[in-house]
Design a protein around this motif. Structure first.
Motif, PDB file in Angstrom:
ATOM      1  N   ASN A  98       0.711  -1.240  -0.116  1.00 35.93           N
ATOM      2  CA  ASN A  98      -0.065  -0.009  -0.042  1.00 35.93           C
ATOM      3  C   ASN A  98       0.938   1.347   0.127  1.00 35.93           C
ATOM      4  OD1 ASN A  98      -2.007  -1.784   0.278  1.00 35.93           O
ATOM      5  ND2 ASN A  98      -1.975  -1.796   2.479  1.00 35.93           N
ATOM      6  N   GLY A  99       2.126   1.189  -0.636  1.00 38.62           N
ATOM      7  CA  GLY A  99       3.031   2.459  -0.858  1.00 38.62           C
ATOM      8  C   GLY A  99       3.559   2.820   0.589  1.00 38.62           C
ATOM      9  N   ARG A 100       3.521   1.914   1.621  1.00 42.18           N
ATOM     10  CA  ARG A 100       4.043   2.323   2.796  1.00 42.18           C
ATOM     11  C   ARG A 100       5.628   2.459   2.515  1.00 42.18           C
ATOM     12  NH1 ARG A 100       4.499  -1.025   6.985  1.00 42.18           N
ATOM     13  NH2 ARG A 100       2.876  -2.487   5.943  1.00 42.18           N
ATOM     14  N   ARG A 101       6.214   3.263   3.058  1.00 41.82           N
ATOM     15  CA  ARG A 101       7.814   3.434   3.160  1.00 41.82           C
ATOM     16  C   ARG A 101       8.222   3.707   4.401  1.00 41.82           C
ATOM     17  NH1 ARG A 101      10.340   6.592  -1.986  1.00 41.82           N
ATOM     18  NH2 ARG A 101      11.187   5.101  -2.853  1.00 41.82           N
ATOM     19  N   ARG A 102       9.280   3.366   4.695  1.00 43.79           N
ATOM     20  CA  ARG A 102       9.881   3.759   6.168  1.00 43.79           C
ATOM     21  C   ARG A 102      11.308   3.623   6.210  1.00 43.79           C
ATOM     22  NH1 ARG A 102      10.816  -0.594  10.036  1.00 43.79           N
ATOM     23  NH2 ARG A 102      10.382  -2.438   8.850  1.00 43.79           N
ATOM     24  N   ASP A 103      12.164   4.439   7.019  1.00 42.57           N
ATOM     25  CA  ASP A 103      13.408   4.093   7.028  1.00 42.57           C
ATOM     26  C   ASP A 103      13.745   3.682   8.354  1.00 42.57           C
ATOM     27  OD1 ASP A 103      13.771   5.547   4.670  1.00 42.57           O
ATOM     28  OD2 ASP A 103      14.477   7.212   5.544  1.00 42.57           O
ATOM     29  N   ALA A 104      14.969   2.940   8.419  1.00 40.79           N
ATOM     30  CA  ALA A 104      15.351   2.422   9.729  1.00 40.79           C
ATOM     31  C   ALA A 104      16.783   2.077   9.718  1.00 40.79           C
ATOM     32  CB  ALA A 104      14.895   0.751   9.542  1.00 40.79           C
ATOM     33  N   ASP A 105      17.376   2.154  10.848  1.00 35.77           N
ATOM     34  CA  ASP A 105      18.825   2.000  11.232  1.00 35.77           C
ATOM     35  C   ASP A 105      19.268   0.460  10.426  1.00 35.77           C
ATOM     36  OD1 ASP A 105      19.289   4.420  11.866  1.00 35.77           O
ATOM     37  OD2 ASP A 105      19.067   3.762  13.941  1.00 35.77           O
ATOM     38  N   VAL A 106      20.585   0.484   9.884  1.00 36.33           N
ATOM     39  CA  VAL A 106      20.899  -0.909   9.322  1.00 36.33           C
ATOM     40  C   VAL A 106      20.944  -2.027  10.669  1.00 36.33           C
ATOM     41  CG1 VAL A 106      22.825  -1.941   8.733  1.00 36.33           C
ATOM     42  CG2 VAL A 106      22.194   0.096   7.339  1.00 36.33           C
ATOM     43  N   GLY A 107      21.276  -1.312  11.657  1.00 35.94           N
ATOM     44  CA  GLY A 107      21.388  -2.308  12.856  1.00 35.94           C
ATOM     45  C   GLY A 107      20.248  -2.653  13.594  1.00 35.94           C
ATOM     46  N   ASP A 108      19.176  -2.168  13.248  1.00 39.18           N
ATOM     47  CA  ASP A 108      17.684  -2.730  13.425  1.00 39.18           C
ATOM     48  C   ASP A 108      17.148  -3.662  12.689  1.00 39.18           C
ATOM     49  OD1 ASP A 108      18.068  -1.110  15.935  1.00 39.18           O
ATOM     50  OD2 ASP A 108      16.964   0.608  14.603  1.00 39.18           O
ATOM     51  N   ILE A 109      17.799  -4.125  11.644  1.00 40.17           N
ATOM     52  CA  ILE A 109      17.053  -4.980  10.593  1.00 40.17           C
ATOM     53  C   ILE A 109      17.263  -6.281  10.776  1.00 40.17           C
ATOM     54  CG2 ILE A 109      17.135  -5.838   8.113  1.00 40.17           C
ATOM     55  CD1 ILE A 109      16.037  -3.028   8.591  1.00 40.17           C
ATOM     56  N   ALA A 110      18.414  -6.831  11.075  1.00 38.47           N
ATOM     57  CA  ALA A 110      18.582  -8.344  11.427  1.00 38.47           C
ATOM     58  C   ALA A 110      18.357  -8.177  13.107  1.00 38.47           C
ATOM     59  CB  ALA A 110      20.100  -8.833  11.452  1.00 38.47           C
ATOM     60  N   THR A 111      17.507  -9.414  13.412  1.00 39.71           N
ATOM     61  CA  THR A 111      17.291  -9.609  14.915  1.00 39.71           C
ATOM     62  C   THR A 111      17.994 -10.695  15.561  1.00 39.71           C
ATOM     63  OG1 THR A 111      15.154 -10.571  14.166  1.00 39.71           O
ATOM     64  CG2 THR A 111      15.262  -7.975  14.566  1.00 39.71           C
ATOM     65  N   GLY A 112      18.369 -11.631  14.827  1.00 45.72           N
ATOM     66  CA  GLY A 112      19.118 -12.792  15.214  1.00 45.72           C
ATOM     67  C   GLY A 112      19.268 -13.634  13.841  1.00 45.72           C
ATOM     68  N   PRO A 113      19.728 -14.854  13.709  1.00 48.00           N
ATOM     69  CA  PRO A 113      20.242 -15.672  12.947  1.00 48.00           C
ATOM     70  C   PRO A 113      19.082 -15.899  11.936  1.00 48.00           C
ATOM     71  CG  PRO A 113      21.286 -16.511  14.868  1.00 48.00           C
ATOM     72  CD  PRO A 113      20.260 -15.412  15.422  1.00 48.00           C
ATOM     73  N   GLY A 114      19.034 -15.443  10.886  1.00 44.30           N
ATOM     74  CA  GLY A 114      18.060 -15.797   9.883  1.00 44.30           C
ATOM     75  C   GLY A 114      16.830 -14.823   9.850  1.00 44.30           C
ATOM     76  N   LYS A 115      16.679 -13.984  10.991  1.00 42.84           N
ATOM     77  CA  LYS A 115      15.551 -13.233  11.496  1.00 42.84           C
ATOM     78  C   LYS A 115      15.663 -11.778  11.093  1.00 42.84           C
ATOM     79  CE  LYS A 115      13.599 -16.486  14.488  1.00 42.84           C
ATOM     80  NZ  LYS A 115      14.681 -17.355  14.773  1.00 42.84           N
ATOM     81  N   THR A 116      14.741 -10.919  10.620  1.00 46.58           N
ATOM     82  CA  THR A 116      14.674  -9.653  10.448  1.00 46.58           C
ATOM     83  C   THR A 116      13.561  -8.890  10.867  1.00 46.58           C
ATOM     84  OG1 THR A 116      13.688  -9.678   8.283  1.00 46.58           O
ATOM     85  CG2 THR A 116      15.836  -9.965   8.247  1.00 46.58           C
ATOM     86  N   SER A 117      13.576  -7.678  11.190  1.00 42.39           N
ATOM     87  CA  SER A 117      12.486  -6.861  11.620  1.00 42.39           C
ATOM     88  C   SER A 117      11.524  -6.625  10.305  1.00 42.39           C
ATOM     89  CB  SER A 117      12.991  -5.709  12.250  1.00 42.39           C
ATOM     90  OG  SER A 117      13.773  -4.876  11.477  1.00 42.39           O
ATOM     91  N   LEU A 118      11.874  -7.179   9.070  1.00 41.50           N
ATOM     92  CA  LEU A 118      11.122  -6.625   8.086  1.00 41.50           C
ATOM     93  C   LEU A 118       9.715  -7.394   8.039  1.00 41.50           C
ATOM     94  CD1 LEU A 118      13.383  -7.018   5.136  1.00 41.50           C
ATOM     95  CD2 LEU A 118      12.691  -4.829   6.107  1.00 41.50           C
ATOM     96  N   GLU A 119       8.633  -6.569   7.795  1.00 41.87           N
ATOM     97  CA  GLU A 119       7.520  -7.329   7.714  1.00 41.87           C
ATOM     98  C   GLU A 119       6.918  -7.746   6.676  1.00 41.87           C
ATOM     99  OE1 GLU A 119       4.624  -4.637   9.762  1.00 41.87           O
ATOM    100  OE2 GLU A 119       5.692  -4.358  11.341  1.00 41.87           O
ATOM    101  N   ASN A 120       6.006  -8.598   6.816  1.00 41.56           N
ATOM    102  CA  ASN A 120       5.488  -9.314   5.548  1.00 41.56           C
ATOM    103  C   ASN A 120       4.889  -8.253   4.313  1.00 41.56           C
ATOM    104  OD1 ASN A 120       4.891 -11.812   4.564  1.00 41.56           O
ATOM    105  ND2 ASN A 120       3.223 -12.278   5.586  1.00 41.56           N
ATOM    106  N   GLY A 121       6.057  -8.773   3.293  1.00 44.74           N
ATOM    107  CA  GLY A 121       5.626  -7.931   2.097  1.00 44.74           C
ATOM    108  C   GLY A 121       6.691  -6.472   1.916  1.00 44.74           C
ATOM    109  N   GLU A 122       7.263  -6.759   2.963  1.00 40.90           N
ATOM    110  CA  GLU A 122       8.434  -5.350   2.953  1.00 40.90           C
ATOM    111  C   GLU A 122       9.673  -5.729   2.242  1.00 40.90           C
ATOM    112  OE1 GLU A 122       7.784  -2.325   6.410  1.00 40.90           O
ATOM    113  OE2 GLU A 122       8.968  -3.895   6.983  1.00 40.90           O
ATOM    114  N   ILE A 123      10.139  -4.915   1.522  1.00 40.88           N
ATOM    115  CA  ILE A 123      11.535  -5.135   0.855  1.00 40.88           C
ATOM    116  C   ILE A 123      12.358  -3.930   1.295  1.00 40.88           C
ATOM    117  CG2 ILE A 123      10.575  -6.516  -0.899  1.00 40.88           C
ATOM    118  CD1 ILE A 123      11.225  -4.062  -2.816  1.00 40.88           C
ATOM    119  N   VAL A 124      13.574  -4.131   1.460  1.00 41.70           N
ATOM    120  CA  VAL A 124      14.641  -3.174   1.414  1.00 41.70           C
ATOM    121  C   VAL A 124      14.950  -2.472   0.101  1.00 41.70           C
ATOM    122  CG1 VAL A 124      16.941  -2.404   2.102  1.00 41.70           C
ATOM    123  CG2 VAL A 124      15.695  -3.908   3.308  1.00 41.70           C
TER     124      VAL A 124
END
Ligand SMILES: Cc1cc2nc3c(=O)[nH]c(=O)nc-3n(C[C@H](O)[C@H](O)[C@H](O)COP(=O)(O)OP(=O)(O)OC[C@H]3O[C@@H](n4cnc5c(N)ncnc54)[C@H](O)[C@@H]3O)c2cc1C
Ligand code: FES
Ligand code: FES
Lengths: 286, 749, 158
Positions: free
Chosen positions: A137-163
């Motif tokens: 739905n056209g949603r855009r946001r900025d985030a710190d690089v350090g906040d993307i990965a949250t653990g091995p193989g896991k990210t804070s990206l939500e369903n449908g989001e791409i960087v």
């Protein structure tokens, strides 16, 4: 498994959001294809981002650079501007794999794959990089690089989001960055320890700002404030470097695995951080 | 001594000793060469193998019904599809698990299907009911009395009285002579140490691959990458329970073997699938399968004790070597024990080797099997001992070196050997006296390998235009076809370009042993020379016929038949081409052949010099300079001889510094890929200097010795010696990976 | 499995094929198109035996999906020689005995060709690092490096 290669971010996001099963984004594929082959992932849909022209660009923005999500390591290296401003980041990206891997691998893929040992990530975090994320739905946001990965193989990206892109900010004057990793061979290994350092000096050569990061010694990249504090207010002399090394070793929370022991990784964290700081210092003109 | 010949039959050469382009070269630089996985057949299916995820488990049952029912699946096989009475029961068990799965990666079932994806899905549908058992992967643990026992039929051989309890120690070997205790009592200095080496893999870049095409009557063809297609034929025939004559095996181009392709893994499985499906089946191992389920080396533990007088004379030497050989007996503990002190002339020596089974894949040969680990520990102690006595390590070695006429530590007397020559070359080499930088150290080591001969059959046909078609039965793993052509051309007195060699299939040529033991240039070479001589005899007969004189009156010189002397008559010499052109009218095709069980393979010795640099803060080792000096007897194709020296050294560097099989607590292999099984990459290595020493082997007409294996024997110790010198502390465990080196440095502080 | 239709250019020829979505470019080249010059040593990007050029970039074809090749240009070892004339690198590799078993050779040749096009005068160290993703187990790299350096010198001279 379906394969789609949309030509716009909107279309890509729509495909991802519309997939009922598992979907995976494909950038350079140097992680994803290995995982597919090993049977670690069995997606129903693959969305290849490389047909999206806009994601191939590197543009100047606010004195820094915005780097598209599918820019490969080889393309990044050939960009004189980024290499001159953030040599540590570019070196870190170029450490990923072989020449062949460089022809494909992206720094965003490195980030979104969320391996604790990813090489580009500590350098990007040291450089205070941010990412721009597009969602449904056209949603855009900025985030710190350090906040993307949250653990091995896991990210804070939500369903449908791409960087969409990484933003490397303008670099203050008298600043330098560096990334070093420890591997047993000269090439083709995954980091046993990685250390990123970015620092700024004043006109007298006193360090006014620093960021020190460690990779491969915790579930995600570590930003080591104590190590940075050891440099700030000093001329980054031997004593400060020793303090930084000790702080880095203390902050590391590694595990024992096939690539190194806990004890070894802690020690090497200090050594790598110190050596990276020395390179960053030189680059800052110190 | 004087009347004994010390020169080979032939010493002046036309083409032997030059390095022409190889006959298979153009195919290999253009992508045309066909390796194991490059073959296709009409109607071909994809074969895939299901492997045990457990290190040790009883197989209660296997249910393949769902897999068989999947559309596109054409055959599923398990142990029941093989001949339970096959001659080699261990191979039978290794290629397909029977009562138990004995290691992570052990094959338990296989499918043939119309595509990769169907085959993959079919594997997932096979249900295996495992009862997981306690496992053991470490050699020392496996030898303990309370260790989980793999086989209840193994009672240690070679000990008296024969044990009554089964154990993992399959056999004890002992070699030596003299009185070791007495010898140690005469020593001024004694060094005794324990060592460990990790299991490594040959690391050939081409995974095992084969294409089987077995007809419904059980006869068929097999195409595969192997070091011995006759071995593949005989073994597969036995495992499938069919006549040897029914199977024709063709060796593809082979993408490296180094000993790892001297046995069968997937070949009988592909054949069984093909027989059952009635269609061709191709099986290609993934890299993961290569690491988990082919034949890596033994890991070892050892204890070495050597005593010497102050003047450098070794008075006694003792070694005890334990070889972990995976799930079946046969680790090269005997070879290791025999090799351990082979470089030295010893009055008192005892070597003991133990062959130990564990829950790992059955070991296979890897260049001089068993010898590198033994040399690692022995040569480490030799270097240390020289240091304690205050003698130059090369001088110390020369003083005790194996020489002609002396009794070897493993029994026989040495014939003409070149160890001293390599040591003298090393001493004089600029490398040995070059200055070292900070944190650098230098090490040397010697190495020995027996070299094999073995059964060989070769045939050589003279073509109508005077060119020559040479058929050998030993797969070419490093340019041996070029060497064969050189030797045939040399004998016939023609140009190298006129001879073309092929590797014949098993139905086209008599039996040949596997390409191993560095035997090819020696044994196939010898047979090629004899086949050429056989054909020369026939060429002379034809010339005699053409001239209408007695065959005895014809000699062969410089590629021509000539009258033996004035009495024989005045005739213009006949070239090979001229005789060939008249073959039809003089008696038909002209060909030579030779069959032999070749003996007289000369042992080969080497001395290596290495410089390493150690990062004292990280323990990282970088080899900065490397020199290989080895006795080749006679280098037939010097460029390929150098290549063998360099390749062995590079593999040794990997073994010494970073390569290792890493098993987890669960007994599963953790690094089954090139990312974490770290073989040297181009940027890891320096140039590798070589020096070919030529002390002829009197067992070969040209003096040839095998060169392929000795080159991997000295590196482990040479590097350990250099790293120990650089780090200031003795490293006794391989690989000398950074954590291990750093720990040693820190503990020494 | 979904089959994808792909039109692409391989060694200058327009090629079309159908492939499954999980098939790699290497699978397609070898199994569908009979171009078996590229080898699979690992299937995971570690060995470089599958090296090809994709739109002018050196890549591992085992890490590219067959479907991705749509409208791209692929160059493989089969396209390296010009008719019966070998590329100078191919000749030099033979001359220097820079191959033993030859399984790594196609990948190494493709990689070094890419290097010399980018950098006609590389140092030994540059050659070694460029080739770090091309494993060779037989040669110890010595003769490969010499062959590359010698070709580079020759090509600069020509
Ligand atoms: C031989 C080899 C050596 C390697 N060596 C190293 C090394 O030294 N250091 C290192 O750090 N890594 C290494 N890697 C791993 C890998 O190359 C890197 O992580 C690389 O940066 C991944 O980038 P990519 O574009 O290929 O990612 P892809 O494989 O395309 O994607 C990786 C993951 O990120 C997701 N993703 C990609 N792009 C986006 C996006 N824009 N938005 C949301 N999600 C996205 C994908 O869905 C996937 O889950 C190596 C890999 C190989 C095969
Ligand atoms: S097969 Fe592609 S890199 Fe090994
Ligand atoms: S020549 Fe065999 S791997 Fe390179």
């Amino acid at each position: 498994m379906r394969y789609e290669a949309p030509e716009s971010v909107t279309a890509a996001v729509a495909l991802l959001a519309g997939e009922a099963g598992t979907a995976r984004v494909l950038a350079g594929g140097t992680d994803l294809l290995v995982q597919l082959r090993a049977g670690f992932v069995e997606p129903d849909l693959i969305v290849d981002l490389k047909r999206i022209e806009a994601l191939h660009e590197i543009v100047e923005e606010d004195g820094g650079y915005r780097i598209g999500a599918v820019v490969s390591g080889a393309e990044l290296e050939e960009h004189a501007g980024v290499s001159a401003m953030w040599p540590g980041v570019v070196e870190a990206v170029n450490l990923i794999g072989s020449t062949q891997v460089q022809g494909r691998a992206t720094m965003v893929g490195n980030l979104c794959n969320a391996s604790p040992a990813a090489d580009a990530v500590p350098a990007m975090v040291a450089a205070s990089a941010t990412v721009r994320i597009s969602g449904p739905n056209g949603r855009r946001r900025d985030a710190d690089v350090g906040d993307i990965a949250t653990g091995p193989g896991k990210t804070s990206l939500e369903n449908g989001e791409i960087v969409e892109s990484v933003f490397l900010p303008a670099k203050p004057k008298h600043s330098g960055d560096a990334y070093l990793r420890f591997i047993p061979r000269t090439e083709m290994d995954i980091a046993v320890v990685g250390a990123g350092v970015s620092l700024t000096l004043d006109d007298d050569g006193i360090c006014t700002d620093a960021r020190v990061t460690l990779g491969a010694v915790a579930v995600k990249v570590l930003l080591v404030e104590e190590a940075a504090a050891a440099l700030i207010g000093t001329k980054v002399d031997a004593a400060a470097l020793e303090k930084l090394a000790a702080a880095a070793s203390a902050a590391a929370k590694p595990i024992d695995d096939k690539r190194g022991t806990k004890e070894f990784r802690k020690k090497i964290s200090g050594v790598m951080a110190r050596r990276a700081a020395q390179i960053a210092l030189k680059r800052a003109g110190g | 001594m004087l009347d004994k010949p010390n020169k080979p039959e032939k010493q002046k050469f036309n083409v032997v000793g030059t390095s022409p382009l190889r006959p298979d070269g153009v195919d290999k630089v253009t992508g045309r060469a066909r390796f194991g996985a490059d073959m296709v057949a009409p109607g071909m299916l994809v074969g895939k193998i299901l492997r045990s995820p457990h290190a040790h488990a009883r197989i209660r049952s296997i249910d393949v019904s769902k897999a068989e029912a999947l559309s596109g699946v054409k055959a599923v096989v398990t142990k029941d599809d093989f001949n339970a009475d096959a001659e080699d029961q261990d191979v039978l068990y290794n290629i397909m698990a029977r009562e138990k799965a004995l290691y992570d990666g052990h094959a338990v079932a296989a499918v043939a299907a119309i595509s990769q994806s169907v085959a993959r899905r079919a594997l997932a549908l096979i249900e295996v009911d495992y009862e997981v058992l306690p496992h053991v992967t470490d050699v020392d643990e496996a030898m303990k009395p309370d260790a989980p026992v793999l086989h209840d039929h193994i009672f240690t051989e070679g000990v008296e009285p024969k044990p009554t309890k089964p154990s993992n120690i399959a056999q004890r070997y002992e070699f030596g002579h003299g009185d070791v205790e007495e010898g140690f009592s005469e020593a001024d200095v004694i060094v005794e140490r324990n060592f460990k080496t990790a299991a490594t893999h040959q690391g050939y870049i081409e995974p095992h691959a084969c294409l089987a095409n077995i007809a419904n009557d059980g006869s068929g063809e097999l195409w595969c990458c192997t070091q011995g297609h006759y071995m593949v034929r005989n073994t597969c025939a036995s495992l499938l329970g069919i006549d040897v004559s029914r199977l024709r095996v063709t060796a593809s181009e082979i993408g490296g073997g180094f000993g790892g392709k001297t046995t069968v893994f997937i070949e009988p499985v592909a054949a069984a699938l093909s027989r059952k499906a009635g269609r061709p089946v191709k099986v290609v191992m993934s890299r993961n399968e290569v690491f988990r389920a082919s034949g890596p080396t033994s890991s070892t533990s050892s204890r070495i004790k050597i005593g010497a007088k102050k003047d450098g004379t070794i008075t006694a030497a003792e070694s005890e070597l334990n070889y972990q050989g995976g799930a079946f007996a046969g680790a090269p503990a005997d070879l290791g024990a025999m090799c351990s002190f082979a470089c030295y002339v010893l009055k008192n020596v005892r070597t003991i080797g133990y062959d130990v089974v564990t829950n790992r894949p059955k070991q296979a040969a890897y260049r001089a099997p068993g010898a590198p680990m033994a040399a690692f520990s022995v040569e480490s102690v030799v270097e240390e001992l020289a240091g304690k006595i205050g003698m130059d390590p090369i001088e110390f070695r020369i003083k005790n070196a194996a020489r002609e006429g002396e009794k070897s530590s493993y029994g026989p007397k040495f014939r003409q050997v070149g160890l001293v020559e390599t040591l003298e070359e090393a001493k004089a080499h600029p490398h040995y006296s070059a200055p070292l930088g900070p944190n650098q150290g230098r090490g040397v080591s010697c190495g020995f390998w027996f070299n094999f001969g073995g059964q060989t059959s070769t045939s050589l046909s003279i073509n109508i235009d005077g060119t020559v078609a040479l058929a050998v039965g030993t797969p070419d793993i490093g340019g041996s076809r070029a060497s064969m052509c050189l030797m045939a051309a040399e004998e016939l007195g023609i140009g190298y370009e006129q001879v073309r060699a092929i590797i014949a299939d098993t139905s086209s040529l008599g039996y040949n042993d596997v390409t191993d033991g560095s035997r090819v240039t020696f044994a196939s070479g010898k047979a090629t020379i004899m086949a050429a001589r056989d054909s020369i005899g026939k060429l002379c007969e034809r010339a005699a016929k053409m001239w209408d004189i007695s065959p005895d009156a014809v000699v062969w010189e410089e590629g021509h038949a000539k009258p033996a002397g004035a009495n024989a008559g005045e005739f213009e010499p006949l070239s090979l081409a001229e005789i060939a052109a008249s073959a039809e009218s003089t008696g038909g095709p002209i060909a030579g052949h030779h069959e032999v069980n070749a003996s007289g393979a000369g042992t080969s010795f080497a001395t290596h010099i290495v410089d390493s640099e150690v990062d004292p803060e990280t323990g990282r080792v970088q080899v900065t300079r490397y020199t290989v000096i080895q006795d080749a007897g006679k280098a037939v194709h010097p460029a390929y001889v150098e290549g063998q020296f360099q390749g062995g050294a590079a593999q040794g560097i990997g073994w010494a510094i970073n390569e290792e099989y890493i098993y987890g607590e669960d007994g599963r292999l953790q690094n089954a890929g090139f990312l974490d099984y770290r073989i040297p990459v181009a940027s890891d290595l320096p140039m590798i200097d070589t020096k070919i020493v030529e002390v002829p082997n009197l067992g070969h007409p040209y003096g040839v010795r095998g060169v392929g294996e000795t080159s991997i024997v000295p590196p482990l110790a040479a590097i350990a010696n250099s790293v120990s010198a650089a780090a200031g502390v003795r490293l006794t465990e391989l690989p000398m990976s950074p954590p291990r080196v750093l720990k040693a440095i820190d503990e020494n502080k | 499995m979904h089959q994808v239709h792909v039109s692409t250019k391989i060694n200058g020829d327009e090629i079309e094929y159908l492939c499954e979505t999980d098939e790699t470019l290497l699978d397609v080249l070898r199994d569908k198109l009979g171009l078996t010059g590229a080898k699979e040593g690992c299937g995971s990007g570690d060995c470089g035996a599958c090296s090809v050029m994709l739109d002018g970039r050196l890549v591992c074809s085992c890490l590219v999906l067959g479907a991705e090749a749509q409208d791209r240009e692929v160059e493989t070892i089969e396209g390296m020689a010009d008719g019966e004339n070998l590329h100078p690198l191919q000749s030099k590799f033979l001359e220097h005995a820079a191959l033993q078993c030859g399984i790594c050779t196609p990948g190494v040749l493709i990689a070094t060709k890419a290097l010399l096009e980018k950098n006609p005068d590389p140092t030994e160290t540059e050659v070694r690092y460029w080739l770090a993703g091309n494993l060779c187990r037989c040669t110890g790299y010595d003769k490969i490096i010499r062959a590359v350096m010698d070709t580079a010198a020759d090509m600069r001279g020509a």
